[in-house]
Scaffold this motif. Structure first.
Motif, PDB file in Angstrom:
ATOM      1  N   THR A 106       0.821  -1.204   0.000  1.00  0.00           N
ATOM      2  CA  THR A 106       0.000   0.000   0.000  1.00  0.00           C
ATOM      3  C   THR A 106       0.857   1.255   0.000  1.00  0.00           C
ATOM      4  N   LYS A 107       2.126   1.129   0.257  1.00  0.00           N
ATOM      5  CA  LYS A 107       3.018   2.275   0.314  1.00  0.00           C
ATOM      6  C   LYS A 107       3.255   2.810  -1.092  1.00  0.00           C
ATOM      7  N   LYS A 108       3.139   4.111  -1.247  1.00  0.00           N
ATOM      8  CA  LYS A 108       3.346   4.728  -2.546  1.00  0.00           C
ATOM      9  C   LYS A 108       4.829   5.011  -2.741  1.00  0.00           C
ATOM     10  N   PRO A 109       5.296   4.946  -3.970  1.00  0.00           N
ATOM     11  CA  PRO A 109       6.725   5.211  -4.196  1.00  0.00           C
ATOM     12  C   PRO A 109       7.054   6.661  -3.856  1.00  0.00           C
ATOM     13  N   GLU A 110       8.245   6.847  -3.346  1.00  0.00           N
ATOM     14  CA  GLU A 110       8.670   8.186  -2.977  1.00  0.00           C
ATOM     15  C   GLU A 110       8.977   8.993  -4.234  1.00  0.00           C
ATOM     16  N   ASP A 111       8.609  10.293  -4.183  1.00  0.00           N
ATOM     17  CA  ASP A 111       8.918  11.172  -5.299  1.00  0.00           C
ATOM     18  C   ASP A 111      10.383  11.566  -5.229  1.00  0.00           C
ATOM     19  N   PRO A 112      11.072  11.576  -6.354  1.00  0.00           N
ATOM     20  CA  PRO A 112      12.462  12.016  -6.314  1.00  0.00           C
ATOM     21  C   PRO A 112      12.519  13.508  -5.981  1.00  0.00           C
ATOM     22  N   GLY A 113      13.569  13.891  -5.324  1.00  0.00           N
ATOM     23  CA  GLY A 113      13.725  15.308  -4.967  1.00  0.00           C
ATOM     24  C   GLY A 113      13.848  16.169  -6.204  1.00  0.00           C
ATOM     25  N   ARG A 114      13.677  17.458  -6.011  1.00  0.00           N
ATOM     26  CA  ARG A 114      13.736  18.356  -7.163  1.00  0.00           C
ATOM     27  C   ARG A 114      15.144  18.435  -7.735  1.00  0.00           C
ATOM     28  N   ASP A 115      16.130  18.216  -6.895  1.00  0.00           N
ATOM     29  CA  ASP A 115      17.509  18.271  -7.365  1.00  0.00           C
ATOM     30  C   ASP A 115      17.922  16.972  -8.047  1.00  0.00           C
ATOM     31  N   ASP A 116      17.216  15.881  -7.726  1.00  0.00           N
ATOM     32  CA  ASP A 116      17.574  14.591  -8.317  1.00  0.00           C
ATOM     33  C   ASP A 116      17.078  14.531  -9.752  1.00  0.00           C
ATOM     34  N   ARG A 117      17.953  14.081 -10.625  1.00  0.00           N
ATOM     35  CA  ARG A 117      17.564  13.904 -12.022  1.00  0.00           C
ATOM     36  C   ARG A 117      17.161  12.449 -12.226  1.00  0.00           C
ATOM     37  N   PRO A 118      16.181  12.186 -13.060  1.00  0.00           N
ATOM     38  CA  PRO A 118      15.809  10.778 -13.318  1.00  0.00           C
ATOM     39  C   PRO A 118      16.968  10.078 -14.029  1.00  0.00           C
ATOM     40  N   PRO A 119      17.033   8.754 -13.885  1.00  0.00           N
ATOM     41  CA  PRO A 119      18.125   8.031 -14.526  1.00  0.00           C
ATOM     42  C   PRO A 119      18.073   8.204 -16.037  1.00  0.00           C
ATOM     43  N   PHE A 120      19.232   8.280 -16.639  1.00  0.00           N
ATOM     44  CA  PHE A 120      19.353   8.472 -18.079  1.00  0.00           C
ATOM     45  C   PHE A 120      19.816   7.181 -18.727  1.00  0.00           C
ATOM     46  N   ASP A 121      19.077   6.737 -19.740  1.00  0.00           N
ATOM     47  CA  ASP A 121      19.442   5.534 -20.452  1.00  0.00           C
ATOM     48  C   ASP A 121      19.804   5.924 -21.863  1.00  0.00           C
ATOM     49  N   ALA A 122      21.083   5.797 -22.230  1.00  0.00           N
ATOM     50  CA  ALA A 122      21.554   6.202 -23.539  1.00  0.00           C
ATOM     51  C   ALA A 122      20.987   5.329 -24.642  1.00  0.00           C
ATOM     52  N   ASP A 123      20.693   4.066 -24.322  1.00  0.00           N
ATOM     53  CA  ASP A 123      20.166   3.151 -25.344  1.00  0.00           C
ATOM     54  C   ASP A 123      18.702   3.449 -25.669  1.00  0.00           C
ATOM     55  N   ALA A 124      17.989   4.077 -24.745  1.00  0.00           N
ATOM     56  CA  ALA A 124      16.569   4.322 -24.964  1.00  0.00           C
ATOM     57  C   ALA A 124      16.313   5.514 -25.872  1.00  0.00           C
ATOM     58  N   THR A 125      17.291   6.375 -26.050  1.00  0.00           N
ATOM     59  CA  THR A 125      17.072   7.567 -26.887  1.00  0.00           C
ATOM     60  C   THR A 125      17.601   7.405 -28.266  1.00  0.00           C
TER      61      THR A 125
END
Length: 147
Positions: free
Chosen positions: A128-147
């Motif tokens: 039931t626990k919701k995932p924590e939101d990343p902080g404003r300073d944290d950037r989402p992970p970057f996947d070079a293969d996905a772009t």
């Protein structure tokens, strides 16, 4: 034969037939189609009779509809030779599900009691626990293969 054709579809077919063949030729076309269907049925019946004669007297009760897998399985499961009716009648799905539910709830209550005293989750995951939101300073992970 045409169980899945509705009234609107039937009217559409008749209108198209009149438009394509015309009112003059339509009766002749209908006669030709009916004659062809009759010939196909006669050919099918004669082929069935030939096969029955070739199989011999031990297959006199053979029905070609039994070759359909659904019909074959239904016919053999409904027969009382295997004793499946007693098994089917002796199986109570509601009772079985109630037993499974009781077993699951009793295990859950047993495993929750020792972990409450230690203060930890005891290896259980809180769904039931919701995932924590990343902080404003944290950037989402970057996947070079996905772009």
């Amino acid at each position: 034969m045409f169980n899945d054709i509705g009234p609107l579809e039937l009217v559409t077919i008749v209108v198209l037939a009149v438009l394509v063949f015309g009112p003059d030729k339509l009766p002749k076309v209908i006669q030709d189609v009916m004659r062809t269907i009759r010939k196909i049925r006669e050919f099918s019946e004669s082929a069935k009779e030939d096969i029955r004669q070739e199989l011999g007297p031990e297959f006199k009760n053979f029905e070609f509809e039994d070759l359909n897998p659904k019909t074959f399985v239904r016919k053999h499961l409904d027969s009382d030779e295997l004793g499946l009716k007693e098994i089917r009648n002796g199986f109570d799905l509601k009772k079985e599900m109630a037993e499974v539910t009781d077993a699951v709830h009793s295990r859950e209550a047993d495993s929750a009691a020792p972990s409450s005293g230690s203060g930890s989750a005891g290896g259980r995951i809180d769904m039931t626990k919701k995932p924590e939101d990343p902080g404003r300073d944290d950037r989402p992970p970057f996947d070079a293969d996905a772009t």
